[in-house]
Structure formats: C-alpha cells, structure tokens
Design an enzyme around this catalytic site. Structure first.
Site, PDB file in Angstrom:
ATOM      1  CB  SER A   1      -0.956   0.016   1.200  1.00 44.81           C
ATOM      2  OG  SER A   1      -0.251   0.212   2.405  1.00 44.81           O
TER       3      SER A   1
ATOM      4  CE  LYS B   1      -2.505   2.408   4.871  1.00 44.49           C
ATOM      5  NZ  LYS B   1      -2.095   1.389   3.967  1.00 44.49           N
TER       6      LYS B   1
END
Length: 169
Positions: A53, A102
């Site tokens: 990701s 993230k």
C-alpha cells in the site's frame, strides 16, 4: 573418605558458581530488556512495512521476500505536530491491534476531496492515504483518524541495506 569429601565440596562450589553466573546473566538480560522496552516505547522503534500500500516508497518490488523495515521516531508525539507529507504509523481506528503505515495528506482544518465528497478534516484528526491508492486501506475507507492513534513518524528505511535512506528532505 577424604577424597570423596573434597569432590563433594568442589561440586558444591561449582554449582554455586553456575548459579551465580545464571543469576548475573538473568539480571543483565532483564535490565537490558527494560532499557530496550523504554527506548522502544518512548523514543524510537523499528517496524516492518507489510504489503504494497505504500509502494513505491516502501516495498517497491512486489515479488520480493524482503520487507522494508523503518525507523519510527516517537518524539513527535509530545505535541502532536505533524505536517502534510509525513509518513506515520498508527493504530487502526476499528481494530486497535492492527498497525498501518500511511502518509498524511490532510491536517486539521483542511478540506480533502474523497472519492464521494469533500470533507473537512476535524480538529485533532488527520487524513491519511497510502502511496499506492489502488492497494491501500486508509482514510478513504475509515475517515479521518484521531491524532491520538498515531504511534510515531517514519524517518528512515533501515532494512534491507541496499534501501537504507532517510525519508523526506
């Protein structure tokens, strides 16, 4: 009998030496563990980056068996000062044992265009997204995250050696 008594005495001294050695090693290991835990909890830690990701920033080769490991700075937690572009480690808003890595793309007070709407990031929250949006579970799924869930800021890739580098400027 005199030889037997000497043998028993030597064995008792040897046993006491081994017990003392074991005790000394145990004390040092315990002390080292406490120091290591304190450093990991308060200052910095090394964590693996799983999945793709955050590719290509982390784990750029999908078929690689080597995950990137990153250094996470925890000094930033003192006053929760984060900036757009910081890569952070945080607990999942829905499953507290899960950890995500993230990038912050929105800070409190900013407007973010999500897939369905324009959202204002509330005070005390931030908006995070993975660099590889097609393969990322992030704020587009669970909304803005509370700053209190952030566990630290990623500062460096520390493994594998050929990818060793500092993040950001």
């Amino acid at each position: 009998m005199h030889v037997a008594e000497n043998h028993i005495l030597e064995k008792a001294i040897l046993d006491m030496g081994i017990q003392t050695l074991i005790w000394q090693v145990t004390k040092k290991a315990f002390t080292g563990g406490i120091i290591g835990l304190t450093i990991s909890d308060r200052f910095c830690s090394v964590v693996p980056v799983r999945g793709d990701s955050m590719s290509p920033t982390f784990n750029p080769q999908r078929d690689s068996y080597l995950d990137d490991y990153v250094l996470v700075d925890k000094f930033c937690l003192k006053d929760y000062k984060f900036a757009r572009g910081d890569v952070v480690v945080f607990s999942s808003p829905s499953h507290y044992k899960e950890r995500y890595i993230k990038r912050i793309v929105g800070i409190p007070g900013e407007w973010i265009s999500s897939t369905e709407d324009v959202i204002r990031v509330p005070e005390g929250h931030c908006w995070v997204e993975g660099d590889n949006k097609a393969s990322s579970l992030d704020s587009r799924t669970f909304g803005p995250i509370p700053l209190g869930l952030i566990q630290g800021r990623v500062t460096r890739v520390v493994w594998p050696p050929q990818r060793l580098r500092k993040l950001g400027g």
